[in-house]
Design a protein around this motif. Structure first.
Motif, short mmCIF file in Angstrom:
data_model
loop_
_atom_site.label_atom_id
_atom_site.label_comp_id
_atom_site.label_asym_id
_atom_site.label_seq_id
_atom_site.Cartn_x
_atom_site.Cartn_y
_atom_site.Cartn_z
N GLY A 1 0.80 -1.21 0.00
CA GLY A 1 0.00 0.00 0.00
C GLY A 1 0.84 1.26 0.00
O GLY A 1 0.61 2.17 -0.81
N VAL A 2 1.82 1.32 0.88
CA VAL A 2 2.68 2.51 0.95
C VAL A 2 3.50 2.67 -0.33
O VAL A 2 3.59 3.77 -0.90
N ALA A 3 4.09 1.57 -0.80
CA ALA A 3 4.92 1.64 -2.00
C ALA A 3 4.10 2.04 -3.23
O ALA A 3 4.55 2.84 -4.06
N SER A 4 2.89 1.52 -3.35
CA SER A 4 2.04 1.87 -4.49
C SER A 4 1.68 3.34 -4.48
O SER A 4 1.68 4.01 -5.53
N SER A 5 1.38 3.87 -3.30
CA SER A 5 1.06 5.29 -3.20
C SER A 5 2.27 6.16 -3.53
O SER A 5 2.15 7.17 -4.23
N ALA B 1 -1.94 -4.86 -4.89
CA ALA B 1 -1.49 -3.69 -5.63
C ALA B 1 -2.65 -2.95 -6.27
O ALA B 1 -2.68 -1.71 -6.32
N ASP B 2 -3.62 -3.70 -6.78
CA ASP B 2 -4.80 -3.08 -7.37
C ASP B 2 -5.55 -2.23 -6.34
O ASP B 2 -5.87 -1.06 -6.57
N ALA B 3 -5.82 -2.83 -5.18
CA ALA B 3 -6.53 -2.11 -4.12
C ALA B 3 -5.72 -0.93 -3.61
O ALA B 3 -6.25 0.15 -3.35
N ALA B 4 -4.42 -1.12 -3.45
CA ALA B 4 -3.56 -0.05 -2.93
C ALA B 4 -3.54 1.14 -3.87
O ALA B 4 -3.62 2.30 -3.44
N THR B 5 -3.45 0.87 -5.17
CA THR B 5 -3.39 1.98 -6.13
C THR B 5 -4.71 2.72 -6.21
O THR B 5 -4.74 3.95 -6.30
N ILE B 6 -5.81 1.99 -6.18
CA ILE B 6 -7.12 2.65 -6.20
C ILE B 6 -7.31 3.49 -4.94
O ILE B 6 -7.81 4.62 -4.98
N ASN C 1 -11.87 -12.21 2.48
CA ASN C 1 -11.28 -11.91 1.17
C ASN C 1 -10.92 -10.43 1.03
O ASN C 1 -9.99 -10.08 0.30
N LEU C 2 -11.67 -9.57 1.71
CA LEU C 2 -11.39 -8.13 1.64
C LEU C 2 -10.30 -7.68 2.60
O LEU C 2 -9.78 -6.57 2.46
N PHE C 3 -9.95 -8.52 3.57
CA PHE C 3 -9.09 -8.10 4.67
C PHE C 3 -7.75 -7.53 4.17
O PHE C 3 -7.40 -6.37 4.46
N ALA C 4 -6.99 -8.32 3.43
CA ALA C 4 -5.68 -7.86 2.97
C ALA C 4 -5.79 -6.72 1.95
O ALA C 4 -5.07 -5.71 2.07
N PRO C 5 -6.66 -6.82 0.92
CA PRO C 5 -6.79 -5.68 0.01
C PRO C 5 -7.24 -4.40 0.71
O PRO C 5 -6.78 -3.31 0.35
N LEU C 6 -8.12 -4.53 1.71
CA LEU C 6 -8.55 -3.33 2.43
C LEU C 6 -7.40 -2.71 3.20
O LEU C 6 -7.26 -1.48 3.25
N ALA C 7 -6.54 -3.56 3.80
CA ALA C 7 -5.37 -3.03 4.49
C ALA C 7 -4.44 -2.32 3.51
O ALA C 7 -3.90 -1.24 3.81
N ALA C 8 -4.23 -2.92 2.32
CA ALA C 8 -3.39 -2.27 1.32
C ALA C 8 -4.01 -0.97 0.83
O ALA C 8 -3.31 0.05 0.67
N ALA D 1 -6.09 0.95 2.49
CA ALA D 1 -6.00 1.94 3.57
C ALA D 1 -4.60 2.53 3.66
O ALA D 1 -4.44 3.75 3.84
N ALA D 2 -3.59 1.67 3.51
CA ALA D 2 -2.21 2.18 3.56
C ALA D 2 -1.92 3.11 2.40
O ALA D 2 -1.28 4.16 2.55
N GLY D 3 -2.39 2.73 1.20
CA GLY D 3 -2.19 3.61 0.04
C GLY D 3 -2.92 4.92 0.18
O GLY D 3 -2.38 5.99 -0.13
N ALA D 4 -4.17 4.87 0.68
CA ALA D 4 -4.95 6.09 0.85
C ALA D 4 -4.35 7.01 1.91
O ALA D 4 -4.26 8.23 1.72
N MET D 5 -3.93 6.43 3.03
CA MET D 5 -3.35 7.24 4.10
C MET D 5 -2.04 7.89 3.65
O MET D 5 -1.77 9.06 3.97
N THR D 6 -1.23 7.15 2.91
CA THR D 6 0.04 7.72 2.42
C THR D 6 -0.24 8.90 1.50
O THR D 6 0.39 9.96 1.63
N THR D 7 -1.17 8.74 0.59
CA THR D 7 -1.51 9.84 -0.30
C THR D 7 -2.09 11.03 0.47
O THR D 7 -1.73 12.19 0.22
N SER D 8 -2.98 10.74 1.42
CA SER D 8 -3.61 11.82 2.18
C SER D 8 -2.60 12.59 3.01
O SER D 8 -2.65 13.83 3.08
#
Length: 430
Positions: free
Chosen positions: A34-38, A165-170, A200-207, A209-216
């Motif tokens: 998540g962080v790296a994708s952001s 990566a898909d979830a993190a980038t979105i 099934n959503l657990f890991a993508p949601l964590a990614a 959230a990490a991508g969104a928080m990094t961007t924010s």
């Protein structure tokens, strides 16, 4: 017999949930992805914005040419086509697959194609074609996560890395993990169920959230257009939302229907050093016709439209929407590397504001949100993302109920129709 079947279905055991010990090891990889994708998204966007300033402000000022004069618009779009054509022609991996064949979900590609894809995407974002950054960034992040993840943590399933990566980038693109969760849940709906939904959503949601928080935290993005607040909804507002969403969905379907034909025209040119410069020249002519607001990915330009909803006539809004739609078709067909969501937001917003100009009593926020909803439904066929994007542009909780209602007739119009995505043979995906 029917009652027995219903009783058996009701008595069937629910899919067991995964134990916490199975999910905990996924948290750290999800956060890292998540962080790296952001960070990659912010780097590419920042470099592209800096290059855009050099090309569209510093260079014409130094040459004594108008920044958005006819000459400069034609030169810049054509040169962008030439430069991207060179990258697609000569770079290893030819800057990835044909973007017309891609959706939001990406399959991993060879790492050697990633530098060319990044270069082509940055040139496109800076040069003015009407495409967004989402597809190239998703492809790069998916490829890197898959390639590194399988080498560093081979015990984890290979299919996990593209989902992260898909979830993190979105999440990074929209600045919120909600968008990532909605996209992932929609993609899971078409697959056989394996475990509980939230497992099934657990890991993508964590990614996400990490991508969104990094961007924010680093960029402080906001999609709220600052339109006048929407108050208590009325029956007239419901009728307006239904009409605008359905009308823009029909307009979007017309754009989607033209997509294979426009793509076929550019495919016949046969070589990226012909198709992309020709496409760039056509985009330059469209930019001259529609004005500077119809250039680039469209998000900043939507905000400019929203700052003065009464600043243009209904005909002018409709003209900008038509020109932007034509530019989207050309840019997505001739080989520029980019996504279709952000230009579609501009088209939907412009059509919504045209509706507001025709009916001045219509709340501009509702008109914009309904227009964006209908256009995105037609182009992406992603219901949750369309609803989410339309809602966050206005930032009014009261509008969400109207959008949910407006999505129903719009969805009936678009479901089962061809999508704005092609198979390798050039036929439309349904």
């Amino acid at each position: 017999m029917a009652q027995d079947t219903e009783a058996q279905a009701a008595a069937a055991p629910a899919e067991p949930s995964a134990p916490a010990r199975a999910l905990l090891p996924l948290i750290l990889p999800a956060l890292v992805v998540g962080v790296a994708s952001s960070l990659l998204f912010l780097l590419v966007s920042g470099l592209a914005e800096h290059l855009q300033g050099l090309l569209w402000e510093n260079a014409p000022d130094a040459l004594g040419v108008g920044r958005y004069s006819v000459l400069w618009v034609l030169v810049m779009l054509t040169v962008t086509g030439v430069l991207v054509g060179l990258v697609v022609w000569k770079a290893p991996g030819h800057a990835g697959p044909d973007p017309a064949t891609l959706g939001l979900a990406a399959a991993p590609i060879a790492p050697r194609a990633l530098p060319g894809l990044l270069a082509a995407a940055m040139l496109m974002l800076a040069g003015g074609p009407s495409l967004g950054p989402e597809n190239p960034i998703i492809i790069v992040n998916v490829a890197l996560a898959y390639w590194l993840g399988r080498r560093l943590l081979p015990r984890l399933p290979g299919a996990l890395w593209p989902a992260l990566a898909d979830a993190a980038t979105i999440g990074a693109l929209f600045g919120t993990a909600v968008a990532a969760a909605l996209v992932v849940s929609e993609s899971l709906a078409g697959r056989p169920a394996r475990g509980a939904l939230w497992d099934n959503l657990f890991a993508p949601l964590a990614a996400g959230a990490a991508g969104a928080m990094t961007t924010s935290l680093l960029a402080h993005p906001s999609f709220d257009l600052g339109l006048p607040p929407f108050g208590q909804p009325h029956w007239g507002d419901l009728a307006l939302a239904l009409a605008i969403a359905s009308a823009t969905a029909l307009f979007g379907l017309a754009v989607v229907a033209a997509f294979p034909f426009v793509h076929r025209v550019f495919a016949r040119l046969g070589h990226p050093m012909i198709a992309l410069p020709v496409g760039g020249l056509v985009l330059g002519l469209l930019g001259v016709l529609g004005g500077r607001l119809t250039l680039f990915k469209g998000l900043s330009e939507v905000a400019e439209l929203a700052r003065d909803p009464g600043g243009w006539s209904a005909g002018q809004f409709a003209t900008m929407a038509a020109v932007k739609a034509a530019a989207l078709l050309v840019a997505a067909s001739c080989g520029f590397r980019g996504g279709r969501i952000f230009p579609s937001v501009f088209i939907g917003a412009a059509l919504g504001l045209a509706g507001h100009a025709l009916v001045p009593s219509a709340p501009p926020g509702l008109a914009v949100a309904a227009g964006v909803l209908g256009m995105l439904l037609a182009v992406t066929r992603q219901g949750w993302v369309s609803l989410f994007t339309a809602a966050v542009l206005v930032g009014s909780p009261a509008i969400l109920t109207l959008l949910c209602a407006a999505s129903l007739p719009a969805w009936l119009l678009v479901t089962g129709k061809p999508q704005m995505q092609l198979r390798p043979d050039g036929t439309a995906v349904r």
